[in-house]
Design a protein around this motif. Structure first.
Motif, mmCIF file in Angstrom:
data_model
loop_
_atom_site.group_PDB
_atom_site.id
_atom_site.type_symbol
_atom_site.label_atom_id
_atom_site.label_comp_id
_atom_site.label_asym_id
_atom_site.label_seq_id
_atom_site.Cartn_x
_atom_site.Cartn_y
_atom_site.Cartn_z
ATOM 1 N N LYS A 103 0.720 -1.231 0.126
ATOM 2 C CA LYS A 103 0.068 -0.062 -0.078
ATOM 3 C C LYS A 103 0.919 1.327 -0.029
ATOM 4 C CE LYS A 103 -3.986 -2.144 2.312
ATOM 5 N NZ LYS A 103 -4.783 -2.124 3.607
ATOM 6 N N GLY A 104 2.276 1.118 -0.017
ATOM 7 C CA GLY A 104 3.115 2.259 -0.061
ATOM 8 C C GLY A 104 3.350 2.993 1.430
ATOM 9 N N LYS A 105 2.977 2.103 2.355
ATOM 10 C CA LYS A 105 2.946 2.822 3.773
ATOM 11 C C LYS A 105 4.202 1.800 4.507
ATOM 12 C CE LYS A 105 -1.836 3.877 4.109
ATOM 13 N NZ LYS A 105 -3.049 3.942 4.988
ATOM 14 N N LEU A 106 4.467 2.518 5.523
ATOM 15 C CA LEU A 106 5.351 1.771 6.231
ATOM 16 C C LEU A 106 5.219 0.412 6.803
ATOM 17 C CD1 LEU A 106 6.629 4.819 8.694
ATOM 18 C CD2 LEU A 106 7.808 3.571 6.788
ATOM 19 N N ASP A 107 5.950 -0.717 6.559
ATOM 20 C CA ASP A 107 5.481 -2.100 6.968
ATOM 21 C C ASP A 107 5.866 -2.211 8.171
ATOM 22 O OD1 ASP A 107 4.852 -4.667 6.349
ATOM 23 O OD2 ASP A 107 6.574 -5.021 5.083
ATOM 24 N N VAL A 108 4.815 -2.068 9.185
ATOM 25 C CA VAL A 108 4.942 -2.221 10.713
ATOM 26 C C VAL A 108 4.726 -3.800 10.842
ATOM 27 C CG1 VAL A 108 3.850 -1.747 12.745
ATOM 28 C CG2 VAL A 108 4.378 -0.040 11.141
ATOM 29 N N GLY A 109 3.791 -4.367 10.021
ATOM 30 C CA GLY A 109 3.521 -5.803 10.097
ATOM 31 C C GLY A 109 4.360 -6.610 9.895
ATOM 32 N N GLY A 110 5.146 -6.060 8.817
ATOM 33 C CA GLY A 110 6.382 -6.901 8.418
ATOM 34 C C GLY A 110 7.654 -6.884 9.337
ATOM 35 N N ALA A 111 7.830 -5.836 10.091
ATOM 36 C CA ALA A 111 8.775 -5.667 11.118
ATOM 37 C C ALA A 111 8.526 -6.263 12.223
ATOM 38 C CB ALA A 111 9.078 -4.061 11.358
ATOM 39 N N VAL A 112 6.926 -6.269 12.719
ATOM 40 C CA VAL A 112 6.738 -6.998 13.999
ATOM 41 C C VAL A 112 6.627 -8.423 13.750
ATOM 42 C CG1 VAL A 112 4.823 -7.018 15.705
ATOM 43 C CG2 VAL A 112 5.736 -4.940 14.789
ATOM 44 N N GLY A 113 6.039 -8.881 12.571
ATOM 45 C CA GLY A 113 5.613 -10.228 12.306
ATOM 46 C C GLY A 113 4.135 -10.418 12.439
ATOM 47 N N GLN A 114 3.676 -11.547 11.769
ATOM 48 C CA GLN A 114 2.322 -11.790 11.880
ATOM 49 C C GLN A 114 2.108 -13.124 12.833
ATOM 50 O OE1 GLN A 114 0.516 -12.292 8.037
ATOM 51 N NE2 GLN A 114 0.906 -10.434 7.393
ATOM 52 N N GLN A 115 3.232 -13.727 13.274
ATOM 53 C CA GLN A 115 3.129 -14.715 14.402
ATOM 54 C C GLN A 115 3.769 -14.390 15.548
ATOM 55 O OE1 GLN A 115 5.064 -18.142 12.450
ATOM 56 N NE2 GLN A 115 3.280 -18.495 10.832
ATOM 57 N N GLY A 116 3.129 -14.507 16.531
ATOM 58 C CA GLY A 116 3.763 -14.037 17.879
ATOM 59 C C GLY A 116 2.483 -13.880 18.749
ATOM 60 N N TYR A 117 2.896 -12.985 19.802
ATOM 61 C CA TYR A 117 1.795 -12.759 21.033
ATOM 62 C C TYR A 117 2.082 -11.495 21.474
ATOM 63 C CZ TYR A 117 1.740 -17.852 21.272
ATOM 64 O OH TYR A 117 1.508 -19.246 20.816
ATOM 65 N N LEU A 118 0.750 -11.145 22.040
ATOM 66 C CA LEU A 118 0.549 -9.590 22.374
ATOM 67 C C LEU A 118 0.336 -9.826 24.031
ATOM 68 C CD1 LEU A 118 -0.116 -6.378 22.388
ATOM 69 C CD2 LEU A 118 -2.490 -7.257 22.238
ATOM 70 N N TYR A 119 0.970 -9.469 25.032
ATOM 71 C CA TYR A 119 0.801 -9.497 26.257
ATOM 72 C C TYR A 119 0.678 -7.904 26.817
ATOM 73 C CZ TYR A 119 3.935 -13.340 25.309
ATOM 74 O OH TYR A 119 4.603 -14.388 24.757
ATOM 75 N N VAL A 120 -0.579 -8.265 27.756
ATOM 76 C CA VAL A 120 -1.087 -6.988 28.255
ATOM 77 C C VAL A 120 -1.345 -7.198 29.784
ATOM 78 C CG1 VAL A 120 -3.068 -5.094 28.323
ATOM 79 C CG2 VAL A 120 -2.534 -6.192 26.078
ATOM 80 N N VAL A 121 -0.781 -6.136 30.762
ATOM 81 C CA VAL A 121 -0.672 -6.364 31.893
ATOM 82 C C VAL A 121 -1.405 -4.991 32.425
ATOM 83 C CG1 VAL A 121 0.314 -6.555 34.125
ATOM 84 C CG2 VAL A 121 1.278 -7.892 31.933
ATOM 85 N N ARG A 122 -2.488 -5.096 33.278
ATOM 86 C CA ARG A 122 -3.056 -3.871 34.021
ATOM 87 C C ARG A 122 -2.783 -4.104 35.289
ATOM 88 N NH1 ARG A 122 -7.047 -1.069 31.198
ATOM 89 N NH2 ARG A 122 -7.776 -2.036 29.062
ATOM 90 N N ASP A 123 -2.207 -3.014 35.824
ATOM 91 C CA ASP A 123 -2.044 -2.716 37.199
ATOM 92 C C ASP A 123 -2.806 -1.518 37.879
ATOM 93 O OD1 ASP A 123 -0.931 -2.306 39.821
ATOM 94 O OD2 ASP A 123 1.162 -2.109 39.342
ATOM 95 N N VAL A 124 -3.838 -2.345 38.276
ATOM 96 C CA VAL A 124 -4.852 -1.171 39.152
ATOM 97 C C VAL A 124 -4.407 -0.395 40.072
ATOM 98 C CG1 VAL A 124 -6.660 -2.625 38.036
ATOM 99 C CG2 VAL A 124 -6.011 -2.868 40.419
ATOM 100 N N GLY A 125 -3.399 -0.722 40.739
ATOM 101 C CA GLY A 125 -2.978 -0.041 41.822
ATOM 102 C C GLY A 125 -2.976 -0.710 43.162
#
Length: 300
Positions: A103-125
């Protein structure tokens, strides 16, 4: 335009909307870490997402950690964002660069990769932080965070993130998060209308570059849905809580033998903060003081 966060509601409170402008803090991150174009886009998007996720928390000390580990050459990235409007982050391989995507845009998906994991930690205090893990969908950050919200928080959400970086640095960065609350989630027509309008957006940065404010963006998306833009404007900033005292505390944990080895071989120690790139140097006298403290503590 100052980096800021704006909140809004629509459909009698059935829709929650949050928008952030993060241009200056994304540029600060780029400079601190000497980021490439694609690394800047990846980290900038994730910092915006972190601030958007943290905005729904209640206690002032609440924070969200986002860690992404994909199979692309970027390696991974880490972002820490707070309800107080502060954010920091880093990427494993800041100098990696890729050709534009089809699409002519920065290839963030290619840099990060489509295989892997997203980890989210919420610290409520208080208590134990809440953590969740989901698989990456595209590596483009926005789709991956949206997938997390649907799977882990079971909240119908639409997320738009963008970073425009050129030869002069970051000139536009931020994002929008729209969520359908439980009392309106059964209104399929409302959900479909909102999704179609968000899908029709050309992106976030074109709107910002056209001079649109966050309230104007909300108006275009939900102006006919009983939109109410909250008056508060929260300022945002890249901020890291690292300090020389914290570095000395970390060095002290290495123990007497390791500290003595640093004195003899390097005449001191140097440490770099991953989050902000700040470099701290401790001379031999300061390391000897740490050894003295360890010996005193051992004798007590």
């Amino acid at each position: 335009m100052a980096d800021q966060l704006v909140r809004a509601t629509a459909a009698d409170g059935g829709i929650r909307a949050v928008g952030v402008i993060t241009t200056r803090l994304a540029e600060e991150a780029r400079q601190r870490h000497s980021l490439s174009y694609v690394a800047t886009a990846a980290l900038g998007r994730t910092m915006s997402a972190g601030l958007l996720l943290a905005s729904s928390m209640k206690r002032a000390e609440s924070r969200v950690n986002i860690r992404i580990r994909g199979n692309g050459p970027l390696g991974g990235l880490m972002v820490d964002a707070g309800l107080d409007g502060t954010v920091r982050g880093y990427v494993d391989n800041p100098s990696i660069e890729l050709p534009p995507n089809p699409k002519g845009k920065l290839d963030v998906g290619g840099a990060v990769g489509q295989q892997g994991y997203l980890y989210v930690v919420r610290d409520v205090g208080y208590g134990y932080p809440y953590s969740s893990t989901t698989e990456l969908v595209t590596g483009e950050i926005g789709e991956d965070i949206t997938n997390y919200l649907v799977q882990s928080e079971q909240t119908p959400s639409a997320l738009v993130l963008g970073v425009f970086v050129g030869a002069q640095g970051v000139t536009a960065s931020g994002g929008l998060l729209l969520q359908v609350m439980p009392k309106a989630a059964r209104d399929e027509a409302l959900v479909q209308t909102l999704e179609s309008r968000v899908a029709a957006l050309s992106g976030f940065t074109p709107l910002l570059q056209a001079g649109k404010t966050l309230p104007q963006m909300f108006e275009e998306l939900m102006g006919d849905m009983g939109l109410e833009v909250l008056p508060e404007r929260q300022l945002l900033q890249f901020h890291c809580g690292c300090s020389f005292d914290r570095v000395l505390g970390a060095l002290k944990l290495l123990g007497e033998d390791e500290l003595q080895d640093m004195i003899e071989k390097d005449d001191g120690a140097e440490a770099t903060c991953h989050f902000c790139g700040e470099v701290y140097q401790a001379n031999s006298s300061e390391l000897e003081q740490l050894i003295s403290e360890l010996q005193t503590e051992a004798s007590q």
